[in-house]
Design an enzyme around this catalytic site. Sequence first.
Site, mmCIF file in Angstrom:
data_model
loop_
_atom_site.group_PDB
_atom_site.id
_atom_site.type_symbol
_atom_site.label_atom_id
_atom_site.label_comp_id
_atom_site.label_asym_id
_atom_site.label_seq_id
_atom_site.Cartn_x
_atom_site.Cartn_y
_atom_site.Cartn_z
ATOM 1 N N ASP A 64 48.872 38.137 41.358
ATOM 2 C CA ASP A 64 47.939 37.173 40.765
ATOM 3 C C ASP A 64 47.327 37.782 39.506
ATOM 4 O OD1 ASP A 64 46.007 38.997 41.780
ATOM 5 O OD2 ASP A 64 45.928 37.865 43.661
ATOM 6 N N ASP A 66 43.877 38.262 37.158
ATOM 7 C CA ASP A 66 42.422 38.184 37.133
ATOM 8 C C ASP A 66 41.945 38.325 35.685
ATOM 9 O OD1 ASP A 66 42.131 38.101 39.993
ATOM 10 O OD2 ASP A 66 42.719 40.199 39.999
ATOM 11 N N ASP A 156 36.877 49.688 41.263
ATOM 12 C CA ASP A 156 37.075 50.707 42.290
ATOM 13 C C ASP A 156 37.870 51.931 41.826
ATOM 14 O OD1 ASP A 156 39.286 49.037 42.222
ATOM 15 O OD2 ASP A 156 39.215 48.492 44.346
HETATM 16 P P1 ATP Z 1 46.190 43.058 44.239
HETATM 17 O O1 ATP Z 1 45.781 41.723 43.656
HETATM 18 O O2 ATP Z 1 47.529 43.527 43.858
HETATM 19 O O3 ATP Z 1 45.920 43.149 45.687
HETATM 20 P P2 ATP Z 1 44.009 43.986 42.676
HETATM 21 O O4 ATP Z 1 43.668 45.355 42.186
HETATM 22 O O5 ATP Z 1 44.225 42.937 41.644
HETATM 23 O O6 ATP Z 1 45.235 44.156 43.606
HETATM 24 P P3 ATP Z 1 41.955 42.245 43.613
HETATM 25 O O7 ATP Z 1 41.351 42.179 44.954
HETATM 26 O O8 ATP Z 1 42.719 41.094 43.094
HETATM 27 O O9 ATP Z 1 42.872 43.537 43.646
HETATM 28 O O10 ATP Z 1 40.794 42.618 42.612
HETATM 29 C C1 ATP Z 1 40.923 42.568 41.202
HETATM 30 C C2 ATP Z 1 40.183 43.721 40.569
HETATM 31 O O11 ATP Z 1 38.786 43.633 40.891
HETATM 32 C C3 ATP Z 1 40.595 45.107 41.057
HETATM 33 O O12 ATP Z 1 41.711 45.585 40.370
HETATM 34 C C4 ATP Z 1 39.351 45.913 40.777
HETATM 35 O O13 ATP Z 1 39.253 46.225 39.412
HETATM 36 C C5 ATP Z 1 38.251 44.926 41.098
HETATM 37 N N1 ATP Z 1 37.840 45.024 42.499
HETATM 38 C C6 ATP Z 1 38.279 44.294 43.537
HETATM 39 N N2 ATP Z 1 37.680 44.635 44.675
HETATM 40 C C7 ATP Z 1 36.820 45.618 44.366
HETATM 41 C C8 ATP Z 1 35.889 46.387 45.106
HETATM 42 N N3 ATP Z 1 35.745 46.211 46.414
HETATM 43 N N4 ATP Z 1 35.161 47.298 44.439
HETATM 44 C C9 ATP Z 1 35.286 47.467 43.106
HETATM 45 N N5 ATP Z 1 36.150 46.782 42.365
HETATM 46 C C10 ATP Z 1 36.917 45.867 42.973
HETATM 47 MG MG MG Z 2 44.529 40.833 41.922
#
Ligand code: ATP
Ligand code: MG
Length: 443
Positions: A64, A66, A156
């Site tokens: 996805d 963001d 994170d």
């Molecule tokens: P994926 O979508 O592949 O699972 P992602 O890194 O994009 O991985 P998401 O949950 O979509 O994970 O979150 C998007 C972004 O938001 C992360 O890459 C991170 O920068 C931030 N983020 C998400 N959750 C947290 C958290 N619990 N603490 C700090 N930052 C976060």
């Molecule tokens: Mg994501």
Amino acid sequence: MNSIDTLPGIEHAAVIPRGEHGISRKDISEAALRVIYGLQNAGFAAFLVGGCVRDLLLGLHPKDFDVATDAHPEDVRRIFRRSRIVGRRFKIVHVRFGREVIEVTTFRGHHEASNRFRDAPSREQSRELDSAHSHTGMTLIDNVYGDIDEDAGRRDFTANALYYSTDGFVVLDFHDGLRDLRQRRLRIIGDAGERYREDPVRMLRAIRFAAKLEFSMDSETESPIRELFHLLESASSPRLFDELLKLLCGGHAAETFRMLRDYGIDRALFSHGFVDGDEAMDPADRLVGLALRNSDDRIARGLGVTPGFLLAALLWPPLQRRLGRLEGGPHLMQLRECAEQVVLEQSQHTTIPRRISNVSKEIWELQIRLERKDRRSVNFCFEHQRFRAGYDFLLLRESSGEDCGGMGEWWTTFQDVDESQRTHMLEQLSARPKPRRRRRRRR
Ligand code: ATP
Ligand code: MG
């Protein structure tokens, strides 16, 4: 259109020019680009951020996209007709384009750990406050906005804190994320213990990313986990369930589970511990590992996995233990009762939406019927909407070493042959279910 050069906080970023990163515009979802341009046209800054930038840099397909922006959620909501603000404690906006949803977050800023709560703040309090923490340091409300540099610092892991700008097609790096990415290292931003206390789910995320990306955790990121994983018990259980689904359905479930067990985190996530590999003497325990590997294979082949199926596998050992305590073979009613108990126990750790646990229960119930060799049961199973899942589960049970009376093979043949052979197979079965032996009631 405003240039990013004047954006507050940008001066702290290392700017990686177009020629030095592999991201090209055509890899980016049309919907995400429309969100970015929509925000820019309204006078705001907007970037791709997080997992999509990380995955594109690694040559993977992001699941996805963001977007991060300096527009507030209410601004974003106004700009896009098909959008809605979700979450109260961490407000974000979902912008919908057809089937795709783009998650838009406003740059988060630092906040003092001032508003401390013993219990979760009420609805009214969440509406009025923009930040709050629990007495253990867990962030309860996080709606303080800031600049892009602060936003990067609130993310994170360094690899998740990279921004891609369509203005000059550059990558912005505030925390040496690109270096870590190239060295395949997962590094938390800031003090690991503090960041895990703020949000214990980050420990699960660390394991998920390490397993998925085949990254090693740097020692500061890794070492507090064994000590702090118990904090997961205070994380919200719907969120834990969401995370559990991501752990299971991300295509690296077997490795993720190995790591969860290694860190002892399975004890915080589940009502029961897991045994696997050589330690697993019991077929029910072996089935869990088989199911996880099986689902990873399916995902690698582009096939879907059903969360209800995986849950049925994960909860199979405690279900079998309960059923094992009964006298005689399990009957449907007993199975239903035990299934209810097992699901209830698990939901004290992670929420389980009914639509998912119902699928697991159907799969379990089918197991009793799939083993019965009579026409009525066979017809019932074959027409059942979960037949395929039930049959796959039966095969897993056989592969795990359980004796299912050869019914796995019987069902495989039954599906392979043509209509007339199928009729013949049915004719060889007894017409009626064998009368159940009633157990004599003990006085
Ligand atoms: P994926 O979508 O592949 O699972 P992602 O890194 O994009 O991985 P998401 O949950 O979509 O994970 O979150 C998007 C972004 O938001 C992360 O890459 C991170 O920068 C931030 N983020 C998400 N959750 C947290 C958290 N619990 N603490 C700090 N930052 C976060
Ligand atoms: Mg994501």
